[in-house]
Design an enzyme around this catalytic site. Sequence first.
Site, PDB file in Angstrom:
ATOM      1  N   GLU A 114       0.837  -1.203   0.000  1.00 34.54           N
ATOM      2  CA  GLU A 114       0.000   0.000   0.000  1.00 34.54           C
ATOM      3  C   GLU A 114       0.869   1.249   0.000  1.00 34.54           C
ATOM      4  OE1 GLU A 114      -2.025  -1.316   3.844  1.00 34.54           O
ATOM      5  OE2 GLU A 114      -1.725   0.825   4.124  1.00 34.54           O
ATOM      6  N   CYS A 127      -3.372  -4.555   3.537  1.00 33.99           N
ATOM      7  CA  CYS A 127      -2.259  -5.358   4.059  1.00 33.99           C
ATOM      8  C   CYS A 127      -2.271  -6.807   3.610  1.00 33.99           C
ATOM      9  CB  CYS A 127      -2.242  -5.306   5.588  1.00 33.99           C
ATOM     10  SG  CYS A 127      -1.895  -3.659   6.213  1.00 33.99           S
ATOM     11  N   ARG A 164     -11.722   2.466  16.535  1.00 37.76           N
ATOM     12  CA  ARG A 164     -12.127   1.172  17.125  1.00 37.76           C
ATOM     13  C   ARG A 164     -12.918   0.310  16.147  1.00 37.76           C
ATOM     14  NH1 ARG A 164     -11.068   0.089  22.040  1.00 37.76           N
ATOM     15  NH2 ARG A 164     -12.839  -1.301  22.369  1.00 37.76           N
ATOM     16  N   THR A 202     -11.841  -0.527  13.418  1.00 36.68           N
ATOM     17  CA  THR A 202     -10.873  -1.423  12.760  1.00 36.68           C
ATOM     18  C   THR A 202     -10.765  -2.750  13.534  1.00 36.68           C
ATOM     19  OG1 THR A 202      -9.022  -0.528  14.050  1.00 36.68           O
ATOM     20  CG2 THR A 202      -9.446   0.494  11.913  1.00 36.68           C
ATOM     21  N   HIS A 252      -2.241 -11.843  10.804  1.00 41.37           N
ATOM     22  CA  HIS A 252      -1.756 -10.486  10.504  1.00 41.37           C
ATOM     23  C   HIS A 252      -1.486  -9.788  11.842  1.00 41.37           C
ATOM     24  CE1 HIS A 252      -1.334  -6.552   8.781  1.00 41.37           C
ATOM     25  NE2 HIS A 252      -2.408  -6.078   9.413  1.00 41.37           N
TER      26      HIS A 252
END
Lengths: 347, 134, 388
Positions: free
Chosen positions: A80, A112, A198, A200, A233
């Site tokens: 990215e 990602c 939050r 996310t 991740h």
Amino acid sequence: MTSIAGYGVYIPRYRIKIHEIARVWGADGDRVSKGLMINEKSVPGFDEDSTTIAVEAARNAVEHSGVNPKDIGAIYFGSESPAYSVKPTASIIAEAIEASPNMTAADIEFACKAGTAGIQMCMGLTKSEMIKYGMAIGADTSQGRPGDALEYSAAAGGAAFIIGQRGIADIEGTFSYTTDTTDFWRREAEEFPSHGARFTGQPAYFKHVTSATIGLMERLDLEIRDIDYFVPHQPNGSFPLKVGKTLGFETEKIMPSLKVPYIGNTYSGSSMVGLAGVLDVAKPNERILMTSYGSGAGSDSFSILVTDLIEEKRNKKTLDSYIKDKKYIDYAIYAKFKRKIKGVSMG
Amino acid sequence: MAVKGLPASWRKIPQRYNLIGDECKTCGERFFPPVTICPNCRRTGSLERYKFSGEGEIFSYTVVRAAQEGFDFQIPYFLGIIKLKEGPLVISQIVDSDPEEIDIGKKVKTVFRKVREDGSDGVIRYGYKFILDR
Amino acid sequence: MRKVAIVGIGITKFGELWEMSYRSLAAEAGLKAVEDAGLSGDEIDALYGGTMTPGLFTDGQEHGGPLLADAAGLTGIPSTRIEAACASGGAALRQAYISVGSGINDIVVAGGVEKMTDVLTPSATFALMGAGDQKWEGFYGVTFPALYAMMARRHMYEYGTTEEQMALVAVKNHANGSKNSNTQYPFKVTLDQVMNSTPIADPIKLLDCSPITDGAAAVILASEDKAKELTDTPIYIESSGMATDTLALHDRKSLSRTDAAIKAGKDAYKLAGITHNDVDLAEVHDCFTIAEILAIEALGFCNIGEGGKFTEEGETEMGGKIPVNTSGGLKAKGHPVGATGIAQAVEITEQLRGEAKARQVDGAEIALTHNVGGSGATCVVHIFKRRN
């Protein structure tokens, strides 16, 4: 069986401590560091970008695999923070490892998880025998807006995987989970990404990572006890442990891949760097479950069974060797390297 | 915007990315950068592509503190004349290193780095630089 | 080849000459030389102008041949720009010498000019890098101080030369330059001042470097017959030696030796029928202090590797074995790159005429100039004699 023929990682040499960043913003370094479970993060040198990181990782992968670069029929670069908005990085990598010109190449964007999407594309091409080997790379020099929470974690690094038919670890299967969940994004020509704070977390990272992981385990009929390492991740240190716990993984199955406390979040590199770190130490017949996460949002989960070949083909350029070779810089030098000082440029 | 020296840079990709030079099959000497004619054998020379390993040692070095145009924000930076394992000397930056580590005879290897950017909207020129082989 | 002599010299002030343009500098030096030779101008058959890169140093202006002739009021004559980087002046002198010596021309101007302060230092640094290898050196951020620094580093490593010995070159040349009214920096410096000056490219410090300079110089060359008609003190050019080496420093056989200078010097000595022992004084190309050490070694004034010691022992000072850079050298006098080779000949002419005043080397009969292009890729050596 689709297999990992070789892999390579690259982490820039420079580090900044979370305390040093916190000092600039008058924050409590201990509290931030503990909350994120990040002690320090990697910083690209003034002359490094996602291209140079990808090339170093790709060269390490070629060296590890022993594959003739001319046999690599596809290169997919996921990032990215590509150096160019228009003009592929993949073609630069292809030239730099001397895989070009009779091959295909493209840059992929899925926040990602673009690098793991590249692994899936390589799996398809190799399994269908359209190509002999494919290379997927995840690399970033992540951007975090100064003062934003992301500045504490946004790091630099990358990993490259060469996918073929017989290698050090077989890919038993993959499962993806994708929805339109805008938790983190960067609009065209914007310098820094924005995020939903939050938002996310639960509906984004946790929902997608767990769904993809469970989906794959069901498809392959796997139980937690069948899995030796879980590599999710790693946006910070706490999310991977939390998601692992939710899924029922013991902490010791997550720790070997959890390098985020020492290097920060390498974005597109994150789960792939974690996988590389596990492959550095994994033994034959051990099973690794890797689940990437890309905002926007999706997860790719892979089940990887280490083969006997790994013992005779250990990667000499280990993730730990890159983690240990470091040089601390202060915020001023960090600001210069990251071009956060107005007017600073390379040309 | 038209960019200066775009084709010239493009022609040098094999050299700048992968240290591709020449070997003269007549006298055996290896050259980097590539030569147009073997200076030892001239017309009787026979040049073939030769890829250098990128390994070598520092032959001489300096720290640049007054930069050339375009390198202003990189000061101070190390430049080294590197003696490649295969013979020739080559010049480039030595990066990611501290002053006390740099000395004549120290082992180095190549890395792939950005060398120049033609402004924020121009092309990026990548190439070899050296780091200490720690 | 017939005998050739210098019959007129002209030089401008060297320095940051904000009021002067490329053209006005060229005109001033040219007119002074014509006046010194007692000519009207009509007698001049041709012009050779040494200039490195007016285009990059000013406003893109090239085509130096007609430009220089025009500026000097000599429109119409054959006029050629000669480019050999910082040795452009020396190379122009050589072409003028050959053209008169060959019999094609009787009276010729050899000029040199550079206007360097119209651009900012990074741009000038880039322009000067044109004297090196832009593709394989300049591309990586190499500067000229950096190239000489790496030569100095090898010299220190191989021969034990010290930073103090290099600094002493600056001390000496500033002492000489303090007696020269044309000099950019006509003041003395101490060893401490040089050693403590701003680092530029380690081990080279600011006071090890010649400055960025505006300036021009010209000499009039004439055949022996014409020279005798024009002046009682013709200064004969006994020989000209020129050699080249690889453009890039890293392609050379040695970094601590300047092979082109060794060859050019050897050829010049041979053609003049003399040895280095016969030379009474020399103007050498001290663009950096290490460059003077390399020069005196290449020209045989001392052994290879002993230039630092030779300097330290005072052998290159006024009154030493071989006074070097009595003008102040490029170091103190300034280094308008294209003009430097001609300015060296101007100093030598003044010395051999006995007109060097406070800088006069008593009884000087034979003298030498050594002009280098780039990091040593071109070297031009001329030998001059007072008496035929």
